[in-house]
Write an enzyme that holds these catalytic residues in place. Structure first.
Site, PDB file in Angstrom:
ATOM      1  N   ASP A   1       0.814  -1.224   0.000  1.00 27.07           N
ATOM      2  CA  ASP A   1       0.000   0.000   0.000  1.00 27.07           C
ATOM      3  C   ASP A   1       0.845   1.271   0.000  1.00 27.07           C
ATOM      4  O   ASP A   1       0.308   2.376  -0.085  1.00 27.07           O
ATOM      5  CB  ASP A   1      -0.922   0.010   1.221  1.00 27.07           C
ATOM      6  CG  ASP A   1      -1.981  -1.089   1.126  1.00 27.07           C
ATOM      7  OD1 ASP A   1      -2.318  -1.496   0.000  1.00 27.07           O
ATOM      8  OD2 ASP A   1      -2.460  -1.549   2.184  1.00 27.07           O
TER       9      ASP A   1
ATOM     10  N   ARG B   1      -3.374   1.621  -9.513  1.00 25.37           N
ATOM     11  CA  ARG B   1      -2.435   2.609  -8.943  1.00 25.37           C
ATOM     12  C   ARG B   1      -1.216   2.864  -9.830  1.00 25.37           C
ATOM     13  O   ARG B   1      -0.575   3.902  -9.690  1.00 25.37           O
ATOM     14  CB  ARG B   1      -2.003   2.179  -7.529  1.00 25.37           C
ATOM     15  CG  ARG B   1      -3.113   2.384  -6.534  1.00 25.37           C
ATOM     16  CD  ARG B   1      -2.734   2.013  -5.110  1.00 25.37           C
ATOM     17  NE  ARG B   1      -3.829   2.368  -4.221  1.00 25.37           N
ATOM     18  CZ  ARG B   1      -3.996   1.874  -3.001  1.00 25.37           C
ATOM     19  NH1 ARG B   1      -3.133   1.004  -2.517  1.00 25.37           N
ATOM     20  NH2 ARG B   1      -5.023   2.258  -2.268  1.00 25.37           N
TER      21      ARG B   1
HETATM   22  C1  S3P Z   1      -4.809  -6.115   3.390  1.00 25.59           C
HETATM   23  C2  S3P Z   1      -4.011  -6.739   2.469  1.00 25.59           C
HETATM   24  C3  S3P Z   1      -3.509  -6.070   1.256  1.00 25.59           C
HETATM   25  C4  S3P Z   1      -3.600  -4.565   1.351  1.00 25.59           C
HETATM   26  C5  S3P Z   1      -4.921  -4.108   1.901  1.00 25.59           C
HETATM   27  C6  S3P Z   1      -5.177  -4.692   3.274  1.00 25.59           C
HETATM   28  C7  S3P Z   1      -5.306  -6.880   4.536  1.00 25.59           C
HETATM   29  O1  S3P Z   1      -4.286  -6.488   0.157  1.00 25.59           O
HETATM   30  O2  S3P Z   1      -3.379  -3.971   0.088  1.00 25.59           O
HETATM   31  O3  S3P Z   1      -4.964  -2.688   1.989  1.00 25.59           O
HETATM   32  O4  S3P Z   1      -5.814  -6.263   5.498  1.00 25.59           O
HETATM   33  O5  S3P Z   1      -5.196  -8.108   4.511  1.00 25.59           O
HETATM   34  P1  S3P Z   1      -3.927  -7.823  -0.687  1.00 25.59           P
HETATM   35  O6  S3P Z   1      -4.119  -8.986   0.187  1.00 25.59           O
HETATM   36  O7  S3P Z   1      -4.904  -7.822  -1.832  1.00 25.59           O
HETATM   37  O8  S3P Z   1      -2.515  -7.617  -1.137  1.00 25.59           O
END
Ligand code: S3P
Length: 456
Positions: free
Chosen positions: A328, A359
């Site tokens: 992120d 993004r």
């Molecule tokens: C998250 C995992 C990430 C992240 C998201 C929050 C989580 O996503 O980008 O903001 O809380 O497990 P991805 O699992 O799709 O990478």
């Protein structure tokens, strides 16, 4: 200062940023605290819960599924939850609207997959574009049925399995959301549910499931990576959770202080889970004046204090294997790279295309409009930093993406000319109080003047 975020904001070149602040609670940890507190028997008390729109969507969904979710009596107080017990979720009478929140949608899909109930979920224009097949594919193997819009997108109807079977699943993408969806589904399946991840992703679910009383084993997997096994039907018991500050939110004041000359900013109580700290590694490699002091008293999640001072930055190569630990943070790292001397290359970042916006595309367009030379590849981005502030002077489309909005506001604090974002409303999904916190440090942020002739 309270400004209407939906009208957009402008960031102007600011004097040194100075002060000591605490960012709001970690979004990932907050979602999980609400979900597990909503399942666990007895009282769960959550201190420092992120009261952003995404987590509030999870809280409303858990209440609609039968959990007793009690907001604080006074602002800043703890949230209290009394759970329904594993397997005890009630059928919601209405569609679950998860707003902008991919974590809510994907993790709740996991809980619903092994609950013998019917539910429908939807979201905003961003969330209804995001891929859900990555969770419906493994969750179907528990015996759940899913109906989605074409392309595996929300709205989505779920008929949870009445006789769930546990699964073993090798993650095809490095995603903590998919891992967590499978583990949460495993709670109400008999026997052992195993997820194998080849690249480590954030382990908040594993940590918190253990804290609530579930049995989880993590062992090296035969073909590499880690096998995470959850024993089904645990007795989850309510507990006290302390949510650390969100490193993904701290990233914005951190990079802002690194690029605004003369800045000296201290961020206290930031979560420093080693699977989330890739940005700190990058900033160190870029030569940022950044110190980290771990808090020895931290219990469930590591935390500490970050101090950053403004100074010159140099370009780096960000290795692809670092992506999950800072997934992120790429937008704001791209901003830092725009100020650095030399060419920064970020490889293996294809997952950025399926976040709240694409993004890679939204950052490339905004950076180019601000006078930064960028090259875009399918899953990589190259930023040609010139070692001094870019021109700025643009209005950037944020595409319903909080992190795009905050990244360009940070850029505007040190660019030659002001930078505006068309819609700062999405910032409230993850970082309520962003404008006030940044202004308190000395950032010049104000409402974007209305376009001539625009309807009021
Ligand atoms: C998250 C995992 C990430 C992240 C998201 C929050 C989580 O996503 O980008 O903001 O809380 O497990 P991805 O699992 O799709 O990478």
């Amino acid at each position: 200062m309270t400004v209407p975020l939906s009208l957009g904001l402008v960031a102007r070149r600011s004097g040194p940023l100075r002060g000591t602040v605490r960012v709001p609670g970690d979004k990932s940890v907050s979602h999980r605290a609400v979900m597990l507190g909503g399942l666990a028997i007895g009282e769960t008390v959550v201190h420092g819960l992120l009261e952003g729109e995404d987590v509030l969507a999870t809280a409303a969904a858990m209440a609609a599924l039968g959990a007793n979710v009690q907001p604080p009596d006074a602002p800043g107080g703890p949230w209290r939850l009394f759970g329904v017990g594993v397997g005890g979720l009630a059928e919601p009478a209405r569609v679950l609207d998860l707003g902008n929140s991919g974590t809510s949608a994907r993790l709740l899909a996991g809980l619903l997959a092994t609950s013998p109930i019917f539910a429908v979920m939807t979201g905003d224009a961003s969330l209804t574009r995001r891929p859900m097949r990555r969770v419906t594919e493994p969750l179907s193997r528990f015996g759940a049925e899913f109906l989605t819009r074409s392309g595996g997108r929300l709205p989505m109807a779920i008929k949870g399995s009445t006789l769930p079977v546990p699964i073993e699943y090798v993650l095809p993408v490095a995603s903590a959301q998919v891992k967590s969806a499978v583990l949460l589904a495993g709670l109400n399946a008999p026997g052992e549910t195993t997820v194998i991840e080849r690249t480590p992703t954030r382990d908040h679910s594993e940590r918190m499931l253990r804290q609530f009383g579930a049995e989880i084993r993590c062992v090296p997997a035969e073909d590499g990576g880690e096998a995470i096994t959850l024993i089904g039907h645990p007795d989850l018991a309510g507990r006290t959770v302390h949510v650390p500050g969100d490193i993904s939110s701290a990233a914005f004041p951190l990079v802002a202080a690194a690029i605004v000359p003369g800045s000296d900013v201290v961020l206290e109580g930031v979560g420093l889970n080693p699977r989330r700290t890739g940005l700190i590694d990058c900033l160190h490699e870029m030569g940022a004046d950044l110190t980290l002091t771990p808090d020895a008293t931290a219990e469930d999640e590591p935390l500490g204090t970050l101090r950053v001072r403004g100074g010159p930055l140099k370009a780096i190569d960000v290795p692809p294997e670092r992506a999950p630990s800072m997934i992120d943070e790429y937008p704001v790292l791209m901003v830092a790279a725009a100020f650095a001397a030399g060419t920064t290359r970020m490889a293996g970042i294809g997952e950025l295309r399926v976040k709240e916006s694409d993004r890679i595309a939204t950052m490339a367009a905004g950076l180019a409009a601000c006078g930064v030379t960028v090259e875009v590849e399918a899953d990589a981005m190259v930023i040609h930093g010139i070692g001094r502030p870019p021109s700025g002077g643009a209005t950037v489309a944020t595409a319903l993406d909080h992190r795009i909005a905050m990244s360009f506001l940070v850029l505007g604090l040190a660019a030659e000319a002001p930078v505006a974002v068309d819609d700062a409303g999405p910032i409230a999904t993850s970082f309520p109080g962003f404008t006030e916190l940044m202004a308190g440090l000395g950032a010049d942020l104000s409402a974007r003047p209305a376009e001539p002739g625009a309807a009021s």
